[in-house]
Write a protein that holds these residues in place. Structure first.
Motif, PDB file in Angstrom:
ATOM      1  N   VAL A 643       3.164  -5.310 -15.884  1.00 16.41           N
ATOM      2  CA  VAL A 643       3.571  -6.379 -15.152  1.00 16.41           C
ATOM      3  C   VAL A 643       3.860  -5.953 -13.839  1.00 16.41           C
ATOM      4  CG1 VAL A 643       5.219  -8.362 -14.910  1.00 16.41           C
ATOM      5  CG2 VAL A 643       4.750  -7.699 -17.108  1.00 16.41           C
ATOM      6  N   LYS A 644       3.112  -6.099 -12.923  1.00 12.99           N
ATOM      7  CA  LYS A 644       3.138  -5.638 -11.504  1.00 12.99           C
ATOM      8  C   LYS A 644       4.370  -6.266 -10.626  1.00 12.99           C
ATOM      9  CE  LYS A 644       0.274  -3.993  -7.843  1.00 12.99           C
ATOM     10  NZ  LYS A 644      -1.157  -3.943  -7.605  1.00 12.99           N
ATOM     11  N   THR A 645       4.992  -5.750 -10.095  1.00 10.91           N
ATOM     12  CA  THR A 645       6.221  -6.414  -9.319  1.00 10.91           C
ATOM     13  C   THR A 645       6.229  -5.944  -7.752  1.00 10.91           C
ATOM     14  OG1 THR A 645       7.753  -4.961  -9.763  1.00 10.91           O
ATOM     15  CG2 THR A 645       7.619  -6.670 -11.162  1.00 10.91           C
ATOM     16  N   CYS A 646       6.721  -6.684  -6.930  1.00  7.81           N
ATOM     17  CA  CYS A 646       7.057  -6.150  -5.720  1.00  7.81           C
ATOM     18  C   CYS A 646       8.705  -5.976  -5.757  1.00  7.81           C
ATOM     19  CB  CYS A 646       6.694  -7.270  -4.362  1.00  7.81           C
ATOM     20  SG  CYS A 646       7.747  -8.577  -4.379  1.00  7.81           S
ATOM     21  N   VAL A 647       9.259  -5.507  -4.615  1.00  3.82           N
ATOM     22  CA  VAL A 647      10.664  -5.162  -4.529  1.00  3.82           C
ATOM     23  C   VAL A 647      11.614  -6.280  -4.348  1.00  3.82           C
ATOM     24  CG1 VAL A 647      10.567  -2.770  -3.720  1.00  3.82           C
ATOM     25  CG2 VAL A 647      10.532  -4.751  -2.284  1.00  3.82           C
ATOM     26  N   GLY A 648      10.955  -7.511  -3.991  1.00  2.00           N
ATOM     27  CA  GLY A 648      11.601  -8.702  -3.788  1.00  2.00           C
ATOM     28  C   GLY A 648      13.011  -8.817  -3.215  1.00  2.00           C
ATOM     29  N   ALA A 649      13.959  -9.568  -3.390  1.00  2.00           N
ATOM     30  CA  ALA A 649      14.877  -9.974  -2.676  1.00  2.00           C
ATOM     31  C   ALA A 649      16.027  -8.924  -2.764  1.00  2.00           C
ATOM     32  CB  ALA A 649      15.675 -11.255  -3.228  1.00  2.00           C
ATOM     33  N   GLN A 650      16.012  -8.013  -3.562  1.00  2.02           N
ATOM     34  CA  GLN A 650      17.097  -6.843  -3.635  1.00  2.02           C
ATOM     35  C   GLN A 650      16.731  -6.184  -2.302  1.00  2.02           C
ATOM     36  OE1 GLN A 650      16.841  -4.817  -7.308  1.00  2.02           O
ATOM     37  NE2 GLN A 650      19.034  -4.130  -6.887  1.00  2.02           N
TER      38      GLN A 650
END
Ligand code: FAD
Ligand code: SF4
Ligand code: FES
Lengths: 814, 109
Positions: A643-650
């Motif tokens: 599951v590839k993710t970006c860094v997002g809201a954090q």
């Protein structure tokens, strides 16, 4: 050959359907019967369809032979050729021949085909009046073309136009007399018929239509000299070819007291009213239909052979047919219910100047018929959509423009027609387009299986299957070669993937040997294609009950690592959502050094790959990694990969939601799940989509108001962008949709079918409906969670413990 | 440690190699793949696929054949020959089973 246990099988008719049946029987059970084939024509078996190119001088008689007399001898078949069978003595179970010989049978197949319909008009028996059916007819026509000038072809159907074209090529002046006002009215609508007529006229063919022939006039020597029409017109002709239809050769059956109507009536096993006597081919009437094309006859032959070989589970339920005119330079294709009407929708594209006409008939969101003129590249594709009954509502707007124009939806399958002969089609086995074409032509191949066996093209990874099928279709004319609408799982069985899965569930089959026994596999323990598929289907059907059969898994899944070119393995620990810790990194670094990893690489799925690990070290390196809390990343399996993710809201200023956290939750929910093929996910924190979620099997794009869910993407050889399937508000919903989607895929995709082709086959709307229905979605999700209980066992820990020895040589003789 | 001779050498217990699986026997002159085939017999062939050297011991075993894990060539365990349309051959070795143990004859290939 006539041993006592063998039953005597006699075939009347040495044509395409009869011999095909014999070939199929030989494949299933070569020793079962002592076979005799009786044929009126004095040759081996030939490809009747190709008589047209022979007449047109584009092929020779030698080219079209399918089985020479030696073939019969080699297979222990007695061939009685050049003799007509005149009667069947059912009481004594003997076939009576014209020379009064008698051939006894235990089982009999009537495969007498049909004959041209000769108009009942005066003069129809004059010299020079013939039909178009066999080699003798072609020889008569070629002879006439040498000595005479005028020919009339009566009947403007497929056969008539091919005959007329061939005669013209041989220098004759040809007039086609047709009863109807549309050419090939059984295959074409009025528009396409008119376009066809124009282009044939441009080539010099003459048409008189609608017109009725009333008499054929002869000269003093008893040879035809003209054809007379109802309105009194006389058209000069020294050769008349009647192609006004065909008549099934049913007389021999009828006279023996077998029930006949238009043809010999048979049931779904091709059995006549006498259970010892079967019939197959054009002489047959099945569920009220007599067929006149090879594809349905070959389907019949398969069913009959299956029955005669004692398998007895296949039935023939009728066929949808398609046709293509074999006149070089004219592209024409029709299939299914091409006339439309009766509330059906029609999509029409017409470019009169450009000579292109396409009509598609749609009923209930399914394509049911097609007529193509001028541009038939997509014929095969349309025909496939028709036979599979695919839901086309999602592509309806682009359907007419053909497969290549589906663009982003990824249905595009570049047409092979434009590729040069040296273009490589099968990358795995290095087979070029030219080699495939040569094999098809030289060895008389008809099916994908044949091509695979002979050339190896598409026999390995299978990703070029579509291309090979297109080549097959283009060489053979796209008509009679068509494989059955659903392909068998592999060469060991005639059952399709779906039939096998259904049988597993319906009959509670719980092991690979059970499945093979129940479905009468042809091989004692399958092959490298069916065994992994069956293992997966059983695993999916009986979670917690079925015990995984490692010997039916590909080595990567058995050794829980990717085997590399040099026989070493790569090891990839799972990093949930691409997040790791210093301790984990330290453990990985230590392991890499200790076991001499030859390369350490960060993968596209946001984790670390250790290359060059020796097989016998695998259990130890796994143990070390396990100690640091790392488990297998299934980087080798038909399973949930990453599951590839970006860094997002954090961390990111654009982020709308916690994409990393959601990715971790998704991976925790789904890891360990075995799938039909590999499965990747992605979560992006905003529509900038840094995690490339829209080329994943399941992708989430976070937006201010919630989450967009995308499915069916693929970043492989053929990039396919996802389809948006839903928008939801909460993380819980994302998880539920993801689990339900995966379960639907697990339960209905074919083994080794990725989500993209699966969605194309089933239709996006089909998938959507099943997930939007809340009850159904929750049920799917529940089933997914249930099976996850048993799936989420770290294979590394398990293998290191239980199977350690198997990773070492069994003996070292050094 | 065993020495390599023309003699029969014991290499495994029957129980080490369940039906339809294979294992490696390491020798001075290269790895040999030892299979327990679908017909119940044991067969030994060189562990290098004639195509591109794939480790045949890791392939799926069916009947008296093994499918190479790299590109799916199918090799006949009895003859060592690749099934058509592929062409190629690997060396075969004599194997016998006695009292629950599997013996291999290296010289006799
Ligand atoms: C010129 C031409 C072009 C065609 N083009 C196409 C095409 O493009 N696509 C397509 O799908 N189909 C095409 N067809 C149709 C296709 O050839 C037939 O559907 C197919 O050959 C029928 O097979 P069959 O075995 O039923 O009959 P046949 O192939 O006709 O075989 C029957 C055999 O039985 C023999 N026989 C009959 N009675 C007796 C008896 N009493 N004793 C002994 N022998 C007997 C006949 O001599 C014949 O050899 C074409 C046909 C022709 C003639
Ligand atoms: S996708 Fe959006 S939130 Fe995620 S890193 Fe890129 S810009 Fe930031
Ligand atoms: S190395 Fe065995 S098939 Fe290629």
């Amino acid at each position: 050959m006539n041993s006592r246990e063998q039953e005597r099988l006699v075939v009347i008719g040495n044509g395409m359907a009869g011999v095909r049946t014999v070939e199929e029987i030989l494949k299933l059970d070569p020793a079962r019967y002592a076979i005799t084939v009786i044929g009126e024509e004095p040759y081996g078996n030939y490809n009747r369809i190709l008589l047209s190119p022979v007449l047109a001088g584009e092929s020779t008689l030698d080219d079209i032979m399918l089985n020479p007399p030696e073939w019969y001898a080699e297979n222990g078949i007695e061939l009685i050729s050049g003799v007509r069978a005149t009667a069947i003595d059912r009481a004594r179970r003997e076939v009576v021949l014209a020379d009064e010989r008698r051939v006894p049978y235990d089982r009999l197949i009537i495969a007498t085909g049909s004959r041209p319909f000769i108009l009942p008009v005066p003069g129809n028996d004059l010299e020079g009046v013939i039909g178009f059916r066999d080699i003798a007819d072609v020889e008569t026509m070629l002879q006439a073309a040498k000595n005479h000038r005028h020919a009339v072809v009566i009947g403007g159907g497929l056969l008539g136009l091919e005959a007329a074209n061939g005669l013209m090529k041989n220098g004759m002046e040809v007039t086609v007399v047709h009863l109807m006002d549309t050419l090939m009215e059984r295959q074409l609508d009025a528009e396409a018929g008119a376009m066809l007529r124009r282009s044939l006229e441009e080539r010099g063919m003459k048409f008189v239509m609608p017109a009725k022939t009333t008499e054929i006039l002869g000269d003093e020597n008893g040879r035809v000299r003209a054809v007379k029409l109802e309105d009194g017109t006389e058209i000069p002709a020294e050769l008349v070819v009647m192609t006004a239809g065909i008549v099934p050769n049913k007389e021999i059956a009828e006279e023996a007291g077998l029930y006949c109507e238009r043809g010999i009536v048979v049931n779904d096993y091709l059995m006549t009213y006498d259970p010892r006597i079967y019939a197959v081919g054009e002489c047959v009437q099945h569920r009220g239909v007599c067929y006149g094309l090879v594809a349905p006859l070959y389907e019949q032959a398969r069913v009959l052979a299956n029955h005669l070989a004692g398998r007895g589970w296949m039935t023939y339920e009728g066929s949808v047919t398609s046709t293509k005119l074999k006149v070089t330079g004219i592209d024409l294709f029709s299939a299914g219910n091409f006339l439309g009407g009766n509330g059906a929708d029609e999509l029409i594209l017409k470019d009169e100047k450009g000579g292109v006409y396409k009509k598609l008939v749609i009923e209930d969101n399914r394509l049911t018929g097609a007529v193509l003129y001028g541009d038939t590249v997509d014929g095969t594709w349309y025909f496939q959509l028709i036979r599979e009954g695919s839901d086309i509502s999602d592509i309806r707007g682009r359907l007419l423009f053909g497969q290549a124009h589906l663009g982003d939806a990824g249905h595009a399958e570049d047409s092979v027609a434009h590729l040069p002969d040296d273009a490589e089609i099968c990358g795995c086995n290095g087979v070029s387009k030219g080699e495939i074409i040569a094999a098809i032509k030289e060895q008389g191949l008809f099916t994908l299986e044949d091509v695979r066996k002979v050339t190896k093209a598409s026999a390995s990874c299978g990703s070029c299957t579509g291309l090979v099928e297109q080549i097959l279709a283009s060489v053979l004319g796209g008509d009679y070669s068509a494989a059955p609408s659903e392909k068998p799982l592999c060469g060991c069985t005639d059952y399709t993937h779906d039939q096998v899965r259904k049988a597993i569930l319906d009959n509670g089959l719980k092991s690979i040997p059970d499945v093979m026994k129940f479905l009468e596999w042809r091989t004692p323990n399958g092959c490298a294609t069916c065994r992994p598929a069956l293992n997966y289907y059983l695993l999916c059907a009986w979670p917690g009950e079925y015990e995984d059969d490692l010997r039916s898994r590909f080595i990567n899944e058995r050794a829980h690592g990717n085997i590399q070119k040099d026989g070493t393995y790569s090891v990839v620990p799972r990093m949930f959502g691409g997040v790791t810790t210093p301790e984990e990194l330290r453990a990985i670094a230590d392991a890499a050094e200790k076991y001499g990893a030859k390369e350490v690489k960060v993968t596209g799925g946001q984790r670390i790959d250790l290359f060059g690990i020796r097989k016998e070290d695998l259990p130890n390196i796994w143990r070390d990694l396990n100690k640091a809390g790392l488990i297998s990343g299934h980087a080798y399996g038909k399973a949930l990969r990453t599951v590839k993710t970006c860094v997002g809201a954090q961390w990111c200023r654009f982020g709308t939601q916690d994409s990393t956290g959601l990715g971790i939750k998704l991976e925790k929910l789904t890891w360990g799940s075995w799938m039909p093929h590999k499965f990747k996910m992605g979560v992006s924190g905003c529509p900038r989509n840094c995690a490339e979620a829209t080329i994943k099997d399941f992708g989430v794009v976070c937006v201010d108001s919630g989450y967009e869910l995308h499915v069916g993407g693929n970043g492989g050889i053929k990039v396919r962008v996802t389809d948006l399937i839903a928008k939801v508000k909460t993380e819980e919903e994302v998880l539920e949709w993801a689990g339900a989607f995966i379960q639907l895929y697990r339960e209905t995709a074919h083994y080794l079918e990725r989500t993209a082709p699966w969605i194309e086959r089933k239709g996006l709307s089909w998938v959507k409906e099943r997930l939007e229905d809340e009850k159904n979605r929750k049920a799917l999700f529940e089933r997914f969670r249930f099976s996850q209980q048993f799936a989420q066992v770290d294979p590394w820990a398990e293998m290191a413990e239980k199977h350690e020895d198997e990773f070492k040589p069994v003996a070292e003789l050094v | 440690m065993t020495t390599v001779t023309d003699e029969w050498v014991k290499v495994a217990e029957v129980a080490d190699i369940p039906p339809l699986s294979g294992r490696v026997v390491r020798t001075k002159s290269g790895d040999i793949a030892l299979f327990h085939a679908g017909d119940g017999n044991f067969y030994a062939i060189d562990n290098r696929c004639p195509h591109k050297g794939g480790p045949l011991s890791e392939g799926i075993v069916h009947d008296c054949h093994v499918t190479c894990p790299l590109h799916n060539w199918v090799l006949n365990l009895k003859t060592g020959e690749a099934e058509a349309p592929d062409e190629g051959k690997v060396a075969t070795y004599e194997v016998k089973v006695k009292d629950g143990a599997v013996y291999l004859k290296l010289g006799g290939a």
